[in-house]
Design a protein around this motif. Structure first.
Motif, mmCIF file in Angstrom:
data_model
loop_
_atom_site.group_PDB
_atom_site.id
_atom_site.type_symbol
_atom_site.label_atom_id
_atom_site.label_comp_id
_atom_site.label_asym_id
_atom_site.label_seq_id
_atom_site.Cartn_x
_atom_site.Cartn_y
_atom_site.Cartn_z
ATOM 1 N N GLY A 1 0.850 -1.190 0.000
ATOM 2 C CA GLY A 1 0.000 0.000 0.000
ATOM 3 C C GLY A 1 0.880 1.232 0.000
ATOM 4 O O GLY A 1 2.100 1.146 0.122
ATOM 5 N N ASP A 2 0.256 2.389 -0.131
ATOM 6 C CA ASP A 2 0.994 3.635 -0.211
ATOM 7 C C ASP A 2 1.443 4.097 1.170
ATOM 8 O O ASP A 2 0.747 3.875 2.164
ATOM 9 N N VAL A 3 2.603 4.745 1.209
ATOM 10 C CA VAL A 3 3.151 5.294 2.446
ATOM 11 C C VAL A 3 3.292 6.806 2.255
ATOM 12 O O VAL A 3 3.929 7.253 1.303
ATOM 13 N N VAL A 4 2.669 7.578 3.140
ATOM 14 C CA VAL A 4 2.774 9.033 3.122
ATOM 15 C C VAL A 4 3.449 9.431 4.432
ATOM 16 O O VAL A 4 3.023 8.998 5.504
ATOM 17 N N PHE A 5 4.507 10.258 4.349
ATOM 18 C CA PHE A 5 5.283 10.565 5.545
ATOM 19 C C PHE A 5 5.892 11.958 5.471
ATOM 20 O O PHE A 5 5.897 12.605 4.425
ATOM 21 N N SER A 6 6.434 12.402 6.602
ATOM 22 C CA SER A 6 7.286 13.582 6.659
ATOM 23 C C SER A 6 8.422 13.242 7.618
ATOM 24 O O SER A 6 8.352 12.263 8.353
ATOM 25 N N GLY A 7 9.497 14.024 7.572
ATOM 26 C CA GLY A 7 10.654 13.732 8.407
ATOM 27 C C GLY A 7 11.545 12.710 7.724
ATOM 28 O O GLY A 7 11.633 12.665 6.502
ATOM 29 N N GLY A 8 12.196 11.887 8.518
ATOM 30 C CA GLY A 8 13.108 10.886 7.978
ATOM 31 C C GLY A 8 12.500 9.495 8.001
ATOM 32 O O GLY A 8 12.040 9.030 9.041
ATOM 33 N N LEU A 9 12.477 8.827 6.851
ATOM 34 C CA LEU A 9 11.976 7.455 6.734
ATOM 35 C C LEU A 9 13.127 6.571 6.293
ATOM 36 O O LEU A 9 13.732 6.811 5.243
ATOM 37 N N TYR A 10 13.451 5.558 7.095
ATOM 38 C CA TYR A 10 14.542 4.633 6.800
ATOM 39 C C TYR A 10 13.928 3.259 6.531
ATOM 40 O O TYR A 10 13.225 2.718 7.381
ATOM 41 N N VAL A 11 14.164 2.719 5.332
ATOM 42 C CA VAL A 11 13.521 1.467 4.914
ATOM 43 C C VAL A 11 14.553 0.355 4.812
ATOM 44 O O VAL A 11 15.426 0.382 3.951
ATOM 45 N N GLY B 1 13.101 -2.826 5.136
ATOM 46 C CA GLY B 1 12.165 -3.854 4.694
ATOM 47 C C GLY B 1 11.734 -3.630 3.259
ATOM 48 O O GLY B 1 12.527 -3.181 2.423
ATOM 49 N N HIS B 2 10.461 -3.931 2.981
ATOM 50 C CA HIS B 2 9.955 -3.905 1.607
ATOM 51 C C HIS B 2 8.650 -3.120 1.545
ATOM 52 O O HIS B 2 7.771 -3.313 2.381
ATOM 53 N N ILE B 3 8.540 -2.269 0.537
ATOM 54 C CA ILE B 3 7.312 -1.515 0.305
ATOM 55 C C ILE B 3 6.840 -1.811 -1.109
ATOM 56 O O ILE B 3 7.609 -1.690 -2.056
ATOM 57 N N GLN B 4 5.577 -2.210 -1.229
ATOM 58 C CA GLN B 4 4.950 -2.409 -2.530
ATOM 59 C C GLN B 4 3.830 -1.376 -2.631
ATOM 60 O O GLN B 4 2.724 -1.604 -2.162
ATOM 61 N N GLY B 5 4.166 -0.222 -3.199
ATOM 62 C CA GLY B 5 3.224 0.879 -3.303
ATOM 63 C C GLY B 5 3.995 2.176 -3.398
ATOM 64 O O GLY B 5 5.224 2.206 -3.355
ATOM 65 N N LYS B 6 3.261 3.273 -3.502
ATOM 66 C CA LYS B 6 3.898 4.585 -3.620
ATOM 67 C C LYS B 6 4.463 5.034 -2.275
ATOM 68 O O LYS B 6 3.902 4.705 -1.225
ATOM 69 N N VAL B 7 5.541 5.817 -2.342
ATOM 70 C CA VAL B 7 6.103 6.454 -1.152
ATOM 71 C C VAL B 7 6.096 7.949 -1.447
ATOM 72 O O VAL B 7 6.765 8.408 -2.372
ATOM 73 N N ILE B 8 5.304 8.697 -0.661
ATOM 74 C CA ILE B 8 5.058 10.104 -0.959
ATOM 75 C C ILE B 8 5.298 10.941 0.292
ATOM 76 O O ILE B 8 4.820 10.606 1.381
ATOM 77 N N ALA B 9 6.027 12.043 0.126
ATOM 78 C CA ALA B 9 6.237 12.982 1.230
ATOM 79 C C ALA B 9 5.018 13.891 1.351
ATOM 80 O O ALA B 9 4.406 14.261 0.354
ATOM 81 N N GLU B 10 4.683 14.260 2.595
ATOM 82 C CA GLU B 10 3.601 15.218 2.840
ATOM 83 C C GLU B 10 3.930 16.518 2.119
ATOM 84 O O GLU B 10 5.066 16.987 2.152
ATOM 85 N N ALA B 11 2.950 17.120 1.475
ATOM 86 C CA ALA B 11 3.153 18.377 0.750
ATOM 87 C C ALA B 11 3.629 19.470 1.698
ATOM 88 O O ALA B 11 3.091 19.631 2.785
ATOM 89 N N GLY B 12 4.669 20.181 1.289
ATOM 90 C CA GLY B 12 5.176 21.292 2.062
ATOM 91 C C GLY B 12 6.031 20.918 3.257
ATOM 92 O O GLY B 12 6.492 21.786 3.979
ATOM 93 N N GLU B 13 6.241 19.650 3.505
ATOM 94 C CA GLU B 13 7.047 19.193 4.643
ATOM 95 C C GLU B 13 8.425 18.756 4.174
ATOM 96 O O GLU B 13 8.589 18.273 3.060
ATOM 97 N N GLU C 1 8.849 -1.140 -4.541
ATOM 98 C CA GLU C 1 8.235 -1.363 -5.847
ATOM 99 C C GLU C 1 7.091 -0.372 -5.964
ATOM 100 O O GLU C 1 6.012 -0.605 -5.437
ATOM 101 N N GLY C 2 7.353 0.752 -6.611
ATOM 102 C CA GLY C 2 6.332 1.774 -6.762
ATOM 103 C C GLY C 2 6.979 3.126 -6.946
ATOM 104 O O GLY C 2 8.197 3.278 -6.818
ATOM 105 N N GLU C 3 6.167 4.110 -7.235
ATOM 106 C CA GLU C 3 6.656 5.466 -7.479
ATOM 107 C C GLU C 3 7.036 6.144 -6.171
ATOM 108 O O GLU C 3 6.414 5.917 -5.135
ATOM 109 N N VAL C 4 8.077 6.985 -6.228
ATOM 110 C CA VAL C 4 8.535 7.740 -5.067
ATOM 111 C C VAL C 4 8.467 9.228 -5.400
ATOM 112 O O VAL C 4 8.923 9.644 -6.468
ATOM 113 N N GLN C 5 7.891 10.017 -4.478
ATOM 114 C CA GLN C 5 7.816 11.474 -4.608
ATOM 115 C C GLN C 5 8.254 12.088 -3.291
ATOM 116 O O GLN C 5 7.448 12.268 -2.382
ATOM 117 N N VAL C 6 9.563 12.369 -3.175
ATOM 118 C CA VAL C 6 10.165 12.823 -1.929
ATOM 119 C C VAL C 6 11.258 13.845 -2.258
ATOM 120 O O VAL C 6 11.977 13.647 -3.237
#
Length: 143
Positions: free
Chosen positions: A26-36, A38-50, A63-68
């Motif tokens: 599934g998609d992951v939306v975050f702000s700050g520092g994300l250290y991976v 493990g495994h992500i199958q989905g988008k990884v997106i930073a919170e807008a403006g953060e 496996e998925g698009e990243v916008q960070v």
């Protein structure tokens, strides 16, 4: 959340850790520092403006698009990466996808199967070469 000292002073603190035994579908939306690790199958997106930094460890995969804004890759990445500020490919990085960046740093040994697309090559909000629109945060991200 986890507060640790930065791996590198310019990368920032780790707020969230995805451990080596974890798989997220599934998609992951975050702000700050994300250290991976493990495994992500989905988008990884930073919170807008953060401010946000994604670090993909050597044993990790996405496996998925990243916008960070800042992306550091040392593991396996399958999908396009939109880094509004900077992308760093470490020696063990294995990327299949296009990298959209303002600044890129690539260590010896890193592998990229895809294109490098500089932010200035396309106006913000215009379709990219493959027909997909660039993220809105590209034009508004505070680097």
């Amino acid at each position: 959340m986890f507060k640790t000292k930065p791996i590198r002073p310019d990368v920032g603190a780790i707020d969230t850790l995805i451990g080596p035994q974890v798989t997220i579908r599934g998609d992951v939306v975050f702000s700050g520092g994300l250290y991976v690790e493990g495994h992500i199958q989905g988008k990884v997106i930073a919170e807008a403006g953060e401010r946000a930094v994604l670090t993909l460890a050597e044993q990790g995969s996405i496996e998925g698009e990243v916008q960070v804004p800042v992306v550091v890759i040392n593991g396996r990445m399958t999908g396009d990466v939109h880094a509004f500020d900077r992308i760093e490919l470490a020696a063990k990085a294995r990327v299949q996808g296009n990298l959209h960046y303002k600044v890129v740093e690539m260590s010896a040994g890193a592998q990229l199967t895809g294109r490098l697309v500089h932010a200035d090559a396309l106006p913000a909000g215009s379709p990219s070469h493959d027909g997909a629109a660039l993220p809105e945060a590209w034009a508004t991200a505070d680097a």
